[in-house]
Write an enzyme that holds these catalytic residues in place. Structure first.
Site, short mmCIF file in Angstrom:
data_model
loop_
_atom_site.label_atom_id
_atom_site.label_comp_id
_atom_site.label_asym_id
_atom_site.label_seq_id
_atom_site.Cartn_x
_atom_site.Cartn_y
_atom_site.Cartn_z
N CYS A 1 -68.77 38.11 -3.79
CA CYS A 1 -68.70 39.56 -3.67
C CYS A 1 -67.35 39.88 -3.07
O CYS A 1 -67.09 39.61 -1.90
CB CYS A 1 -69.83 40.09 -2.79
SG CYS A 1 -69.70 41.86 -2.43
N GLU B 1 -68.62 43.54 -9.96
CA GLU B 1 -68.30 42.24 -10.54
C GLU B 1 -67.68 42.47 -11.91
O GLU B 1 -67.94 43.50 -12.55
CB GLU B 1 -69.53 41.34 -10.67
CG GLU B 1 -70.00 40.73 -9.36
CD GLU B 1 -69.02 39.76 -8.72
OE1 GLU B 1 -67.94 39.51 -9.31
OE2 GLU B 1 -69.33 39.26 -7.62
#
Length: 251
Positions: A2, A113
């Site tokens: 992340c 993402e």
């Protein structure tokens, strides 16, 4: 991993959502839809307030994203430690002590993402266009990411200088659930409300027992939507970054 996320809830809202008993309004952060490594971020933790409460209280704190272990010679490595892989976390020197003593929740609206499409072998990287996605709780609730935090003493700063201590954090990650794995093979480890108290409880001081709490929630609670490539530039910031793209805007 992340490496970028959004956090737009006001601190007053986070105080209510996490049953926070203590927070300093002077540490309030602006809404941020493009948080990157080393940025200041909100974290929820249970800890005694020096000079005020001898017993631990639920706090909303502002920390720096990118963990710097207490034993580090300098703070430069923090940008590389924004994530802590849950696999073996209790055995790694950088995280073991924090896992036992300094656990937190890092609230977010969702995280970003980039999906990499399949391309013919030999395709230059410059011609591969990755599609960013915003991944968020499907029901619109807060994303409480499991985190760890640490205090680091800057020995080059006098004791009475507010900059003498740096408090940093990292986000625990796990294998992505099946519906998200096609975008990226990792995701933040989300803790649901019924597990918040146990994770934050400072009475739990065993790293192995804390590791046992890091079970990801059932799959299907998150949704992913393609968003503008503008999020790739850290200077861009605003709610338009999380708005879903129309089909004709996809790569």
């Amino acid at each position: 991993m992340c490496g970028r996320y959004a956090s737009s809830r006001k601190p007053e809202d986070l105080v209510g959502l996490f049953d926070v008993a203590s927070w300093d309004p002077t540490e309030a952060l602006a809404q941020n839809w493009n948080i990157g490594p080393t940025d200041p971020v909100y974290a929820v933790l249970d800890r005694a307030v020096r000079g005020e409460h001898p017993e631990p209280v639920r706090q909303l704190r502002t920390l720096r994203w990118g963990l710097v272990p207490s034993w580090a010679k300098d703070a430069r490595g923090g940008a590389r430690m924004i994530n802590a892989r849950v696999e073996g976390i209790q055995e790694k020197p950088s995280f073991r002590k924090a896992l036992a003593k300094r656990r937190c929740l890092i609230p977010a609206d969702g995280y970003y993402e980039w999906f990499t499409p399949e391309v013919p072998p030999g395709t230059p990287k410059s011609r591969i266009r990755k599609q960013p996605h915003f991944i968020t709780p499907a029901d619109g609730s807060v994303l409480a990411m499991a985190g760890l935090y640490e205090f680091w003493r800057d020995r080059g700063v006098p004791d009475d200088d507010p900059a003498a201590w740096l408090c940093t954090c990292t986000i625990v990650t796990t294998a992505a659930e099946p519906a998200l794995a096609a975008i990226h093979d990792r995701m933040p480890l989300r803790l649901l409300p019924e597990h918040w108290d146990a994770w934050l409880d400072p009475a739990l001081d065993d790293a192995d027992e804390a590791r046992a709490l890091l079970a990801p929630p059932p799959p299907g609670l998150m949704e992913a939507r393609p968003v503008s490539p503008a999020v790739g530039n850290i200077r861009n910031n605003g709610p338009e970054l999380i708005r879903p793209l129309e089909p004709d805007g996809l790569f």
